[in-house]
Each structure stands twice: as structure tokens, then as C-alpha cells.
Design a protein around this motif. Sequence first.
Motif, PDB file in Angstrom:
ATOM      1  N   ARG A  53       0.737  -1.297   0.109  1.00  0.00           N
ATOM      2  CA  ARG A  53      -0.160  -0.015   0.055  1.00  0.00           C
ATOM      3  C   ARG A  53       1.047   1.281  -0.059  1.00  0.00           C
ATOM      4  O   ARG A  53       0.565   2.211  -0.962  1.00  0.00           O
ATOM      5  CB  ARG A  53      -0.862  -0.043   1.211  1.00  0.00           C
ATOM      6  N   LEU A  57       1.135   4.488  -2.546  1.00  0.00           N
ATOM      7  CA  LEU A  57       1.250   5.540  -2.444  1.00  0.00           C
ATOM      8  C   LEU A  57       2.398   6.505  -2.957  1.00  0.00           C
ATOM      9  O   LEU A  57       2.377   7.573  -3.610  1.00  0.00           O
ATOM     10  CB  LEU A  57       1.097   5.710  -0.971  1.00  0.00           C
ATOM     11  N   THR A 180      -6.087   8.379  -1.403  1.00  0.00           N
ATOM     12  CA  THR A 180      -4.763   9.185  -1.809  1.00  0.00           C
ATOM     13  C   THR A 180      -5.034  10.565  -1.885  1.00  0.00           C
ATOM     14  O   THR A 180      -3.932  11.163  -1.627  1.00  0.00           O
ATOM     15  CB  THR A 180      -3.643   8.414  -2.502  1.00  0.00           C
TER      16      THR A 180
END
Length: 221
Positions: A53, A57, A180
Motif C-alpha cells: 500500500r 502511495l 490517496t
Amino acid sequence: RLSALGQLSAGLAHEIRNPLASISGAASILQRNPNLDPKQAKCVEVIAAECQRLNGLLTNFLNFARPRPPRLQTIELDPVLESVLALAGHGIRGKTVYFEKRVEPHLPSVECDPEQLEQVLLNLMINAIEARPDGGTVTLIAAPEDRHIAIRVIDRGHGVAPAHIDRLFDPFFTTKEHGTGLGLPVAHQIMRQMGGSLLAQGNADRGMTFSVNLPAKNAET
Ligand code: ADP
Ligand code: MG
């Protein structure tokens, strides 16, 4: 949009990459150990998933901070749209979402970076799908307009609150728990670099329309 602080954080993001890759690599070695008890296995799984993850990002953030320059080509639009629809199909996850594609016949060629255009449209499609927890129809339209080609992604989801409309393209603006807030600012930046634009508009009844405008290569072709 990127101030000195922004440049610094881009550098920092880059620095985080290598140790993150090491952590992720170490976790996958541990995952191959058949003797882990279930609790330990679960912990290693969390490490691996969270590394992934964070890596996503960082990729988004670095794309925003330092987008690669577009590699412009003269292309037909339809194959790009088809590929976007095929990819967006993977983002549905159990929802019932219908894609409707309306492309005017004899669209002129466009000058763009097909890979980047695909990235932009895919982001818009995923946002459109996410705006509608119960599923529904997402429409993709391409039509010539004045001196450019307009590609529109239209949804009938929850729309954007008036107070948020000016913040859609701000980095890190998100209303999603695991968002995000980089999809739209990256898309906006990519379109500008390609000599096009990206606009957001609320629909009269419900949902949003995002318009990607691309310069037409040659009005006669
Ligand atoms: P993220 O999807 O990670 O939240 P984006 O930059 O793609 O980041 O989008 C920013 C925000 O804009 C979203 O969190 C959402 O609030 C809003 N938004 C984007 N697209 C739509 C849409 N089609 N309908 C409603 N809201 C949207
Ligand atoms: Mg998004």
C-alpha cells in the motif's frame, strides 16, 4: 504547485522506497517459511500488504511530483478507450456496474501519450465507480468539439459537495477512508503537459462529469 517543501518531500518519498523494498522482500522470505504459526503468518501478511500500500502511495506521489514528460504520438482513440474499459472492469469487485461507451464515428486522430491518457481515464473511471457504492452505469463519451476532442466520464453517483468542488485537484484531498487524493492532481498535471486539459463539473441531476480535452491532430483526417 510544488513548493520547496514539496521538492523535499519528493526526495524523501524517493528515499523511503529502498528500505521499503527491503522490508517487503524480507517479509516475502518469511512468508515462504512453512513453520510459521498462524498468528505470525498473519503478522507477516500485514507487513507485506502495508508495504504494498505504501509503495502504491509513493508511486502516485512521485508521479505527481515528477511526472515523466509525455511521449507524444498520433493515435486513434478507440483502442485506448477499449483498453481503459477492460482495465476498469477489474476495479468493480462484486458491484454491478455497466459501462456505456459512445464514440462518434470518424473521430479524428489525436496527438497524445497513449499510456498517460490511459492512466488519466482509468483514474476517472475508478473514481466514477467508487462514487456509486450500489453500482450503476458509467458512461464514456468521445466526440469532436471545436478544435479538440472531448472525452467525458459521466457517473450518477453521490457527486461532490459544493464546499469541496474547488479542492478536487488539490494534492491529498480525499473523502475516502483509504484514498490517496493524488488521482486527480496527477491526472490534471498529465493533461496539462500533453497540451490538453481536465475539467470537473457536477451534473444537473446527480453525479459528476469529468472532461478530458485533447488537441485534435488534424481536423481533415
Ligand atoms: P482518491 O480517489 O484517492 O480520493 P482523487 O484525487 O482521485 O483521490 O479524488 C479526490 C476526491 O475527489 C475523492 O476523494 C472524491 O471525494 C472526489 N471525487 C473524485 N471523483 C469523483 C466522482 N466521480 N464523484 C464524486 N466525487 C469524486
Ligand atoms: Mg481516485
